[in-house]
Design a protein around this motif. Structure first.
Motif, PDB file in Angstrom:
ATOM      1  N   ALA A   1      -2.497  17.227   1.525  1.00 15.92           N
ATOM      2  CA  ALA A   1      -1.182  16.717   1.190  1.00 15.92           C
ATOM      3  C   ALA A   1      -0.886  15.522   2.207  1.00 15.92           C
ATOM      4  N   ASP A   2      -0.593  14.112   1.802  1.00 14.33           N
ATOM      5  CA  ASP A   2      -0.481  13.079   2.756  1.00 14.33           C
ATOM      6  C   ASP A   2       0.732  12.259   2.771  1.00 14.33           C
ATOM      7  N   ARG A   3       1.050  11.292   3.447  1.00 13.71           N
ATOM      8  CA  ARG A   3       2.097  10.727   3.587  1.00 13.71           C
ATOM      9  C   ARG A   3       2.405   9.835   2.376  1.00 13.71           C
ATOM     10  N   ASP A   4       1.160   9.250   1.581  1.00  9.07           N
ATOM     11  CA  ASP A   4       1.309   8.450   0.572  1.00  9.07           C
ATOM     12  C   ASP A   4       1.393   9.274  -0.953  1.00  9.07           C
ATOM     13  N   GLU A   5       2.054  10.377  -0.806  1.00  8.93           N
ATOM     14  CA  GLU A   5       2.277  11.048  -2.119  1.00  8.93           C
ATOM     15  C   GLU A   5       1.268  11.620  -2.805  1.00  8.93           C
ATOM     16  N   LYS A   6       0.097  11.691  -1.924  1.00  4.30           N
ATOM     17  CA  LYS A   6      -1.170  12.267  -2.787  1.00  4.30           C
ATOM     18  C   LYS A   6      -1.299  13.915  -2.371  1.00  4.30           C
ATOM     19  N   ILE A   7      -1.675  14.617  -3.400  1.00  2.23           N
ATOM     20  CA  ILE A   7      -2.314  16.013  -3.259  1.00  2.23           C
ATOM     21  C   ILE A   7      -3.527  15.859  -3.648  1.00  2.23           C
TER      22      ILE A   7
ATOM     23  N   LEU B   1      -0.303  25.840  -7.634  1.00  4.42           N
ATOM     24  CA  LEU B   1       0.083  25.146  -6.423  1.00  4.42           C
ATOM     25  C   LEU B   1       1.647  24.801  -6.453  1.00  4.42           C
ATOM     26  N   LEU B   2       2.335  25.144  -5.239  1.00  6.94           N
ATOM     27  CA  LEU B   2       3.588  24.686  -4.981  1.00  6.94           C
ATOM     28  C   LEU B   2       3.780  23.548  -4.001  1.00  6.94           C
ATOM     29  N   SER B   3       4.412  22.318  -4.211  1.00  4.43           N
ATOM     30  CA  SER B   3       4.544  21.203  -3.318  1.00  4.43           C
ATOM     31  C   SER B   3       5.899  20.896  -3.264  1.00  4.43           C
ATOM     32  N   GLY B   4       6.273  20.514  -1.889  1.00  4.93           N
ATOM     33  CA  GLY B   4       7.608  19.901  -1.599  1.00  4.93           C
ATOM     34  C   GLY B   4       7.414  18.722  -0.915  1.00  4.93           C
ATOM     35  N   SER B   5       8.458  17.777  -1.201  1.00  3.61           N
ATOM     36  CA  SER B   5       8.194  16.312  -0.776  1.00  3.61           C
ATOM     37  C   SER B   5       9.702  15.913  -0.252  1.00  3.61           C
ATOM     38  N   GLY B   6       9.376  14.413   0.332  1.00  2.00           N
ATOM     39  CA  GLY B   6      10.668  14.007   0.886  1.00  2.00           C
ATOM     40  C   GLY B   6      11.744  13.348  -0.186  1.00  2.00           C
ATOM     41  N   ASP B   7      11.002  13.354  -1.455  1.00  2.24           N
ATOM     42  CA  ASP B   7      11.956  13.066  -2.676  1.00  2.24           C
ATOM     43  C   ASP B   7      12.723  14.068  -3.163  1.00  2.24           C
ATOM     44  N   GLY B   8      12.856  15.420  -2.367  1.00  6.13           N
ATOM     45  CA  GLY B   8      13.673  16.173  -2.477  1.00  6.13           C
ATOM     46  C   GLY B   8      13.246  17.264  -3.703  1.00  6.13           C
TER      47      GLY B   8
ATOM     48  N   GLY C   1       2.606  12.781  -8.504  1.00  4.52           N
ATOM     49  CA  GLY C   1       3.829  12.692  -9.295  1.00  4.52           C
ATOM     50  C   GLY C   1       5.082  12.475  -8.353  1.00  4.52           C
ATOM     51  N   HIS C   2       4.897  12.913  -6.895  1.00  4.28           N
ATOM     52  CA  HIS C   2       6.124  12.819  -5.900  1.00  4.28           C
ATOM     53  C   HIS C   2       6.017  11.464  -5.682  1.00  4.28           C
ATOM     54  N   ARG C   3       7.468  10.934  -5.264  1.00  4.22           N
ATOM     55  CA  ARG C   3       7.702   9.506  -5.100  1.00  4.22           C
ATOM     56  C   ARG C   3       7.873   9.438  -3.531  1.00  4.22           C
ATOM     57  N   GLU C   4       7.628  10.523  -2.619  1.00  2.00           N
ATOM     58  CA  GLU C   4       7.634  10.277  -1.301  1.00  2.00           C
ATOM     59  C   GLU C   4       6.592  10.974  -0.765  1.00  2.00           C
ATOM     60  N   PHE C   5       6.402  11.051   0.634  1.00  2.00           N
ATOM     61  CA  PHE C   5       5.674  11.943   1.235  1.00  2.00           C
ATOM     62  C   PHE C   5       5.502  13.419   0.779  1.00  2.00           C
TER      63      PHE C   5
END
Length: 418
Positions: free
Chosen positions: A164-170, A205-212, A187-191
């Protein structure tokens, strides 16, 4: 920032330059490893090398950036700001078995299930592998992103590398042929700040993001199954939810039995619990929200499916929760394991106290929005006003010239003289 993990009899945490391992079953001195006293990079290996962040190697600190514990708990790896990769074995006793060096500062580590390799993700977007069986062997480049990597994990069968990267990609890549990409989870809007393949659910897969948000994926196909906005789950206080304050999902963990998932948001004094449905999709159902006296640094489940929380306080530095009668209940402070952990951490508190109340580690990762339209309209208005002033000035000058000419033509004395 302090990080914690529990495997077997050991409660392992890191902060600043130190790794501290506490035995929860026996009353004994904790194992402490200080990177400031660790093996230095050989001068011949340094050459004229400079860090990727623009400074010479000599000014790097010894602060631990990431650590990982293998599935069995027999191996531990850490990486620090001086670009060391230190490998430990924990049986029959703790021992450092190798110190190697990485190319760039690292952000995330993970062991394979077979415990034969450790995968290392770094700030330049690359993933390297280092052998556990050959602890002196240099690392091998596996894959690269065009953006800073923030998390790396593996599928439970070690078939896929998930990054996972800063540009929202997994990105889901084949471990044996990383240049082959199986899927993207978008689908995430932030890192993307956290990844987890939950225990007992190898297809999820579970993912968390800066978009909350936390999202649930079928990662082999890239299909999104669920999305949760933590603002709507009670993890934030009402006063916080009403503001535009940014926050990031900093940690997602699952219990060893696969029944529970815990989600933590950075700098907020609460933890959201989920129950994992036993159905084929293994979807999550929001359960309890644990309100805490302080924001936790980190959290972990132990082998008994108990939830440990590391807090930013010397007096109450650890909380322990146990699931009983369909609820999470706070354990008594006299619980033997809890007493051992609390006492050992208080004795080592000089390692942690400098990190109490620090600003968000994700602060500089958020997108910066620029209101170009407002600036354009303001400049346009200024330009129009200047043009209007020029027209008015030109019109006034022409009026004066015409007036003088009319007076001159209409003066009889002037006509007789001529």
């Amino acid at each position: 920032m302090a990080v914690v993990c529990s495997k077997g009899d050991w409660f392992v945490c890191s902060c600043s330059t130190s790794l501290v391992a506490i035995n929860l079953k026996q009353t004994r001195e904790p194992f402490v490893f200080d990177c400031a006293k660790a093996k230095k990079r050989p001068k011949e290996a340094e050459g004229g090398n400079t860090s990727s962040e623009g400074g010479p190697e000599g000014i790097d600190s010894d602060r631990i950036l990431a650590f990982a514990v293998s599935a069995s708990g027999k191996h531990v790896a850490l990486t620090d700001d001086h670009k060391r990769l230190v490998l430990f074995c924990t049986e029959p006793s703790w021992q450092c078995i190798s110190t190697r060096w990485v190319v760039r500062r690292c952000t995330s580590l993970v062991f394979t299930q077979a415990e034969d390799e450790v995968f290392v993700a770094d700030k330049s977007g690359d993933v390297y592998t280092f052998s556990v069986l050959e602890p002196q062997k240099p690392g091998e480049l596996k894959l690269g992103h065009l953006s800073m990597l923030l998390a790396v994990t593996l599928s439970t069968d070690d078939k896929y590398i998930i990054t996972a990267d800063r540009d929202e990609k997994i990105r889901v890549s084949f471990r044996r042929a990383p240049y082959n990409i199986q899927a993207f989870c978008l689908g995430h809007r932030e890192f993307v700040s956290a990844l987890l393949v939950p225990a007992g659910h190898p297809d999820l897969l579970l993912s968390g993001s800066g978009d909350g948000t936390m999202k649930v994926w079928h990662y082999e196909t890239g299909r999104r199954l669920q999305s949760f906005d933590v603002r709507q789950l009670g993890i934030l206080q009402t006063s916080d939810a009403d503001t535009e304050k940014r926050f990031a999902v900093s940690r997602i963990i699952s219990s060893p039995d696969g029944r529970h998932v815990a989600v933590q948001c950075e700098r907020f004094p609460s933890v959201q619990l989920f129950l994992v449905d036993a159905g084929t999709e293994g979807c999550l159902n929001p359960a309890e929200t644990l309100a805490l006296p302080l924001a936790p640094w980190d959290m972990t489940f132990d082998a008994q499916n108990q939830l440990w929380l590391l807090l930013e306080s010397e007096d109450v530095n650890v909380l322990l929760y146990r699931y009983s009668e369909q609820h999470w209940k706070l354990c008594d402070t006299e619980t033997p394991e809890l007493k051992r952990a609390t006492k050992a951490l208080q004795a080592q508190w000089n390692v942690f106290k400098g990190f109490v109340g620090l600003e968000s580690q994700f602060k500089h990762l958020y997108k910066v929005n620029f209101d170009n339209m407002a600036s354009y309209l303001q400049k346009k208005q200024e330009r129009l006003e200047q043009e209007n002033k020029k027209r008015a000035a030109a019109k006034g000058t022409k009026h004066n010239i015409d007036g003088k000419r009319s007076k001159k033509e209409g003066n009889p004395v002037s006509q007789m003289t001529s």
